[in-house]
Design an enzyme around this catalytic site. Sequence first.
Site, short mmCIF file in Angstrom:
data_model
loop_
_atom_site.label_atom_id
_atom_site.label_comp_id
_atom_site.label_asym_id
_atom_site.label_seq_id
_atom_site.Cartn_x
_atom_site.Cartn_y
_atom_site.Cartn_z
N GLY A 1 39.66 47.56 37.94
CA GLY A 1 38.72 47.42 36.83
C GLY A 1 38.71 48.58 35.88
N GLN B 1 41.46 40.70 37.98
CA GLN B 1 42.92 40.64 38.07
C GLN B 1 43.37 40.85 39.51
OE1 GLN B 1 44.09 43.58 35.12
NE2 GLN B 1 44.77 41.96 33.75
N CYS C 1 44.76 47.70 37.93
CA CYS C 1 44.45 46.48 37.18
C CYS C 1 43.27 46.79 36.27
CB CYS C 1 44.17 45.29 38.08
SG CYS C 1 42.78 45.53 39.19
N SER C 2 43.27 46.18 35.07
CA SER C 2 42.28 46.51 34.05
C SER C 2 40.90 45.92 34.32
CB SER C 2 42.77 46.02 32.68
OG SER C 2 44.00 46.64 32.37
N THR C 3 40.85 44.81 35.03
CA THR C 3 39.55 44.18 35.33
C THR C 3 39.47 43.87 36.82
OG1 THR C 3 40.27 41.88 35.07
CG2 THR C 3 39.64 43.05 33.07
#
Length: 199
Positions: free
Chosen positions: A53, A25, A20-22
């Site tokens: 992240g 999420q 997940c990018s952040t």
Amino acid sequence: MVNQSGLNQKKKKIAGYIRCSTDHQNTELQRREILEYCERRGWQVYRLYEDFGLSGTNGNRPALKEMLKDARSKRFDVVLCFKMDRLCRSLRDLVVTLQELTELDVEFVAIKDQIDMTTASGRLMTHLLGAFAEFEASLIRERVMSGLANARAKGKKLGRPRHINREQAHELRNQGMSLGQIGKIVGATRSAVSKSLRK
């Protein structure tokens, strides 16, 4: 759609990759899809590797590195992810990763993209992806070479800037020359000359 022939295959050990990018999420959707897919095909989950992240463009992903290290140690048979963009940063990056997995006899499945290297059609798709990646790389090379040729034609100097002789630059400045004039003599830009004089 699940390939029903997979139900008759021997039980495979699966490495699920989740990213997940952040930090905000939720990975629950990816996790659930991977576990349900394995259950439908009768596959055994060896481990879920999760990076939190971190964007797809971040090359420093600890869980991904650990998963590839385990792949080299033959700890599982298949890498399974929710979508291809969870695993790789670009088409080129994807193809390089798939080539390494293939050499290690590790198959790859991206659930939502319907890429399944455990089937003949899935393996064909990876060859097509490789061809597209090579085409993309050749286009980039062509654009770079064209840009360099255009810059040279306009008289721009390419490569690392020349080392400026500070004593010479100061002497020329003391003679009343402008930064531009000094730059032409020493083969550097106005800003480079200015920085050199300030040191």
